[in-house]
Design a protein around this motif. Structure first.
Motif, PDB file in Angstrom:
ATOM      1  N   ALA A 128       0.830  -1.206   0.000  1.00  0.00           N
ATOM      2  CA  ALA A 128       0.000   0.000   0.000  1.00  0.00           C
ATOM      3  C   ALA A 128       0.864   1.256   0.000  1.00  0.00           C
ATOM      4  CB  ALA A 128      -0.928  -0.002   1.214  1.00  0.00           C
ATOM      5  N   GLY A 129       2.012   1.174   0.646  1.00  0.00           N
ATOM      6  CA  GLY A 129       2.903   2.320   0.689  1.00  0.00           C
ATOM      7  C   GLY A 129       3.547   2.643  -0.646  1.00  0.00           C
ATOM      8  N   THR A 130       3.574   1.675  -1.551  1.00  0.00           N
ATOM      9  CA  THR A 130       4.170   1.905  -2.872  1.00  0.00           C
ATOM     10  C   THR A 130       3.181   2.517  -3.857  1.00  0.00           C
ATOM     11  OG1 THR A 130       3.577  -0.245  -3.852  1.00  0.00           O
ATOM     12  CG2 THR A 130       5.597  -0.145  -2.519  1.00  0.00           C
ATOM     13  N   HIS A 131       1.897   2.528  -3.500  1.00  0.00           N
ATOM     14  CA  HIS A 131       0.820   2.991  -4.393  1.00  0.00           C
ATOM     15  C   HIS A 131       0.731   2.137  -5.651  1.00  0.00           C
ATOM     16  CE1 HIS A 131       0.333   7.346  -2.685  1.00  0.00           C
ATOM     17  NE2 HIS A 131       0.626   6.469  -1.738  1.00  0.00           N
ATOM     18  N   ARG A 132       1.146   0.891  -5.543  1.00  0.00           N
ATOM     19  CA  ARG A 132       1.105  -0.029  -6.683  1.00  0.00           C
ATOM     20  C   ARG A 132      -0.033  -1.017  -6.519  1.00  0.00           C
ATOM     21  NH1 ARG A 132       6.861  -2.624  -6.479  1.00  0.00           N
ATOM     22  NH2 ARG A 132       5.911  -4.016  -8.008  1.00  0.00           N
ATOM     23  N   VAL A 133      -0.719  -1.292  -7.607  1.00  0.00           N
ATOM     24  CA  VAL A 133      -1.703  -2.371  -7.617  1.00  0.00           C
ATOM     25  C   VAL A 133      -0.997  -3.666  -7.234  1.00  0.00           C
ATOM     26  CG1 VAL A 133      -3.100  -3.788  -9.176  1.00  0.00           C
ATOM     27  CG2 VAL A 133      -3.225  -1.285  -9.307  1.00  0.00           C
ATOM     28  N   LEU A 134      -1.673  -4.512  -6.468  1.00  0.00           N
ATOM     29  CA  LEU A 134      -1.085  -5.799  -6.077  1.00  0.00           C
ATOM     30  C   LEU A 134      -1.595  -6.892  -7.005  1.00  0.00           C
ATOM     31  CD1 LEU A 134       0.516  -7.642  -4.120  1.00  0.00           C
ATOM     32  CD2 LEU A 134      -1.604  -7.878  -2.798  1.00  0.00           C
ATOM     33  N   PRO A 135      -0.759  -7.395  -7.920  1.00  0.00           N
ATOM     34  CA  PRO A 135      -1.187  -8.536  -8.732  1.00  0.00           C
ATOM     35  C   PRO A 135      -1.213  -9.795  -7.865  1.00  0.00           C
ATOM     36  CG  PRO A 135       1.111  -8.019  -9.175  1.00  0.00           C
ATOM     37  CD  PRO A 135       0.604  -6.963  -8.222  1.00  0.00           C
ATOM     38  N   LEU A 136      -2.184 -10.646  -8.075  1.00  0.00           N
ATOM     39  CA  LEU A 136      -2.278 -11.885  -7.296  1.00  0.00           C
ATOM     40  C   LEU A 136      -1.509 -12.970  -8.041  1.00  0.00           C
ATOM     41  CD1 LEU A 136      -6.007 -11.719  -6.142  1.00  0.00           C
ATOM     42  CD2 LEU A 136      -3.963 -10.927  -4.960  1.00  0.00           C
TER      43      LEU A 136
END
Length: 247
Positions: A129-137
Motif C-alpha cells: 500500500a505504501g508503494t501505491h502499486r496495484v497488487l497482482p495476485l
C-alpha cells in the motif's frame, strides 16, 4: 456496563453474539500467525439482514488492561442501539459509535452481495500500500479463492472509501478487497471468517511477492495454473469465461 436499546430483539442479539465468536476466532488466528501488525488494527462491519443496522467489532488495543471483543449495533445514519464499550453509568447518548454505522453504509446499501467489510493492517499488504502499486495476485494459494487477478489501490482520499469500493465492485464484481495507500487494506465478502481467511492468504501472497521483488520480481502463472487452482475451489467454470476460453 453494556447499554442496549429496547428496540433490539433476541434474533439480533443472537447475531451479535455469533459475530463476536467469529471475530474472536479471526482475531486469534490473524494475531497468532503474525498477520496483524502490532497495533491489532482489525475492524469488522457486519450487515444485519433486513435492517439498516450494522454490527461493528474491533480488536482490542495492545494497551487495553482488560482486552475483550466488544460490539456495537448502529444504524446507517448513526443511531446507536448497542454499545458494549460504555462503562459505569454511561448511556447510549454518550456513545461515540455513530460513525461505525455510517462508515461503510454506502457499500451495504448499494451492494447486496456484501455482508461484511473488514479493515485490517498487515505488514506486507501495508508495504504494498505504501508503494501505491496495484497488487497482482501471483500466489497460487490466494488466487484459488478469488477470480480477481489484482487488488486496486485507494489513493485519493478526497473520494470517500465506500464510494471507491462501490466503483471497484461495479468495475469487477470479483474484486474482494483493496489496498489503502499509505495505510492498511480493506476486504469484503459474505462473512467474517470467510473474509478473514482471505486476508490471511492474500497477506501471505504479498509476503512472497515482496521477497520476489529482490530476485527480479514475481512472474505470471505458468500454463494450467489457473485451471488447477480454480478447479480446487469450484471457480473454474466462471474462470473459463473470464479467460475467454468458452463462449
Amino acid at each position: 456496563m453494556t447499554q442496549t436499546s429496547s428496540t433490539l430483539g433476541s434474533a439480533i442479539l443472537d447475531q451479535v453474539e455469533q459475530a463476536k465468536r467469529d471475530f474472536a476466532k479471526a482475531f486469534r488466528v490473524l494475531q497468532d500467525t503474525r498477520t496483524l501488525t502490532a497495533t491489532n488494527t482489525l475492524q469488522a462491519y457486519l450487515r444485519v439482514p433486513g435492517t439498516d443496522l450494522v454490527i461493528a467489532l474491533r480488536a482490542p488495543s495492545p494497551w487495553d488492561d482488560e482486552p475483550a471483543i466488544r460490539a456495537s449495533v448502529v444504524s446507517y445514519d448513526g443511531v446507536v442501539h448497542l454499545d458494549e464499550t460504555l462503562g459505569g453509568a454511561q448511556t447510549l447518548s454518550e456513545s461515540r459509535e455513530a460513525g461505525s454505522g455510517k462508515r461503510y453504509a454506502q457499500v451495504l446499501r448499494e451492494r447486496a452481495e456484501v455482508n461484511v467489510v473488514i479493515h485490517v493492517h498487515t505488514p506486507y499488504l501495508g508495504g504494498w500500500a505504501g508503494t501505491h502499486r496495484v497488487l497482482p495476485l501471483r500466489y497460487a494459494a490466494s488466487q484459488r479463492v478469488t477470480l480477481a487477478r489484482e487488488l486496486p489501490v485507494y489513493i485519493d482520499r478526497r473520494q470517500p472509501e465506500p464510494a471507491f469500493i462501490v466503483e471497484t465492485i461495479e468495475a469487477n464484481p470479483h474484486t474482494p478487497g483493496l489496498l489503502e495507500a499509505n495505510g492498511g487494506a480493506t476486504f469484503w465478502g459474505t462473512g467474517i471468517l470467510q473474509v478473514a481467511k482471505l486476508v490471511l492468504l492474500v497477506e501471505e501472497g504479498a509476503y512472497f511477492q515482496a521477497l520476489a521483488e529482490n530476485l527480479g520480481g514475481s512472474r505470471e502463472f505458468g500454463p494450467g495454473v489457473l485451471e488447477q487452482q480454480w478447479k480446487m475451489t469450484g471457480l473454474w467454470a466462471e474462470g473459463q469465461k473470464l479467460l475467454g476460453e468458452v463462449a
